[in-house]
Design an enzyme around this catalytic site. Structure first.
Site, PDB file in Angstrom:
ATOM      1  CE1 TYR A 145       2.154  -9.610  48.887  1.00 41.56           C
ATOM      2  CE2 TYR A 145       0.440 -11.287  48.892  1.00 41.56           C
ATOM      3  CZ  TYR A 145       1.501 -10.667  48.271  1.00 41.56           C
ATOM      4  OH  TYR A 145       1.911 -11.094  47.027  1.00 41.56           O
ATOM      5  CG  ASP A 240      -7.108  -8.639  50.810  1.00 45.67           C
ATOM      6  OD1 ASP A 240      -7.648  -9.729  50.514  1.00 45.67           O
ATOM      7  OD2 ASP A 240      -5.914  -8.391  50.565  1.00 45.67           O
ATOM      8  CE  LYS A 268      -4.435 -16.785  50.513  1.00 41.79           C
ATOM      9  NZ  LYS A 268      -3.288 -17.502  49.977  1.00 41.79           N
TER      10      LYS A 268
END
Length: 430
Positions: A145, A240, A268
């Site tokens: 994702y 990623d 994050k």
């Protein structure tokens, strides 16, 4: 007592939310049956709900809170910064310091652009890679994702998997056609794909650890093959690291696995609990980004000084304390306890762990790709999740998310969690 009896105030709030918000939430993965609870505050390893419950938190806002909730140093720095104003629309010292710290800590990053989300980071990195190589197609992997933009919302993980709609309506076929998808950890399928479309491929993007399908580590040769292909063809390899950045090591998955990406996407942990994203790499590539180059990327809140302050302090604490062995040890203890609990009761399942992130999969003996995750017993996971919640332990409600440890988790937390494992697994077999 049932869930509705335990969380009555949350039910009333959720009914209000359903009237004004799609599905009653701001992000699909926060929704679970019969309805999500509402949190009033959080501190350390604990969530405090509006219904008066105190929960040990292993979701940690889906990964950012490696220091735990409301770490005193982060709170103090953010409060001091907010007193000076929230945002100016000008360059600021906090964004400069954070950019310098990222360049210092993250391998192969000479310049970095701060953005607002992981989605913006991957979207911009893909745009840059296409511009640099002059080729439009990208290769991604099933279950990875990379945010909620059209180019990568194809056989994605996280909430897209849980909803059963990884190919979202509204994505033009012409966009999806430029996204080639291979199974994670399948070197043969990757080689076949790139041989077929080689002249059209501009970039390969991957989560080094498949963290949006729970926790699926890469096989030993998998990332090496991706690096070798990009080296041999002058395509760009994009890591990623929105989840793995500063989680596996201070230098992220690049440091942990010893493989450099051409571009890296962060988020994050980088924001210390506040919204942020970033993408970076060598000057050769990043000099193409506007205003230095012609690859356009912009944002009103890029480099927000409050988010940058929280992120900088978080990275400084991690750099000072180097808690990675401790975090890994905590996660190993819980993962081992869970594995032992499964074995003792004859429950089929497997626990995957990479350092301080892990996940359990029921009804399957091995999980090494997205298809395996889809084959797991998700009904058993949902029952396990509910049992843990009843015993004061909060994990993400989706089997497609990871559990995370923080430096705030205590010996008492671990002991209580181990006890909750025992009770929950007993209920599964009872």
């Amino acid at each position: 007592m049932g869930y509705e009896d335990e969380f009555p105030e949350s039910l009333e709030l959720f009914k209000r939310a359903e009237r004004v918000m799609p599905g009653g939430v701001s992000s699909p993965v926060r929704r679970f049956d019969p309805y999500p609870f509402y949190v009033e505050r959080a501190e350390g390893s604990r969530l405090y709900t509006v219904d008066g419950h105190v929960l040990i938190d292993y979701c940690l806002a889906f990964g950012p809170l490696i220091l735990g909730h409301a770490h005193p140093e982060v709170v103090e720095a953010v409060v001091e910064r907010v007193r000076e104003g929230f945002h100016y629309g000008t360059p600021t010292l906090p964004e400069l310091k954070l950019a310098e710290k990222v360049v210092e800590l993250v391998p192969n990053v000479e310049k970095v652009r701060l953005v607002n989300t992981g989605t913006e980071a991957t979207m911009s990195a893909i745009r840059l890679a296409r511009a640099y190589t002059g080729r439009e197609k990208i290769v991604k992997f099933e279950g990875c994702y990379h945010g909620a933009h059209d180019a990568v919302l194809v056989r994605a993980g996280s909430g897209a998997s849980e909803l059963g709609a990884p190919d979202s309506p509204g994505i033009p076929e012409s966009v999806a056609e430029n996204t080639l998808v291979c199974p994670f950890n399948d070197v043969e399928a990757f080689v076949e794909t790139v041989e077929r479309f080689d002249e059209e491929i501009g970039a390969v993007i991957v989560e080094p650890v498949l963290g949006n399908a729970g926790c699926v580590p890469p096989d030993e040769e998998f990332l090496k093959v991706l690096r070798e292909y990009c080296d041999g063809t002058e395509r760009l390899l994009i890591f990623d690291e929105v989840i793995t950045g500063f989680r596996l090591e201070l230098g992220g998955a690049q440091e942990y696995y010893g493989i450099d990406a051409d571009l890296v996407c962060l988020g994050k942990i980088l924001g210390g609990g506040l919204p942020i994203g970033a993408f970076g790499g060598p000057e050769e590539y990043m000099s193409r980004v506007a205003p230095e180059g012609k690859v356009y990327q912009a944002g009103t809140f890029n480099g927000n000084p409050v988010s940058a302050t929280a992120g900088l302090v978080t990275l400084e604490v991690l750099e000072r304390e180097r808690p990675y062995d401790e975090l890994s040890s905590k996660a190993e203890r819980l993962a081992s306890a869970l594995e032992d609990g499964l074995e003792d009761r004859g429950i089929e399942g497997v626990v995957n762990r990479v350092e301080s992130m892990f996940q359990v999969y029921f009804g399957i003996e091995e999980v090494r790709d997205y298809a395996d995750v889809n084959s797991a017993d998700h009904d058993a996971f949902k029952r396990f999740h509910r049992e843990l919640l009843e015993h004061g332990v909060w994990i993400a409600a989706s089997n497609y998310e990871a559990w995370f440890l923080s430096i705030a988790h205590t010996e008492t937390d671990l002991e209580r969690t181990e006890e909750a494992f025992e009770e929950a697994l007993d209920r599964l077999t009872g």
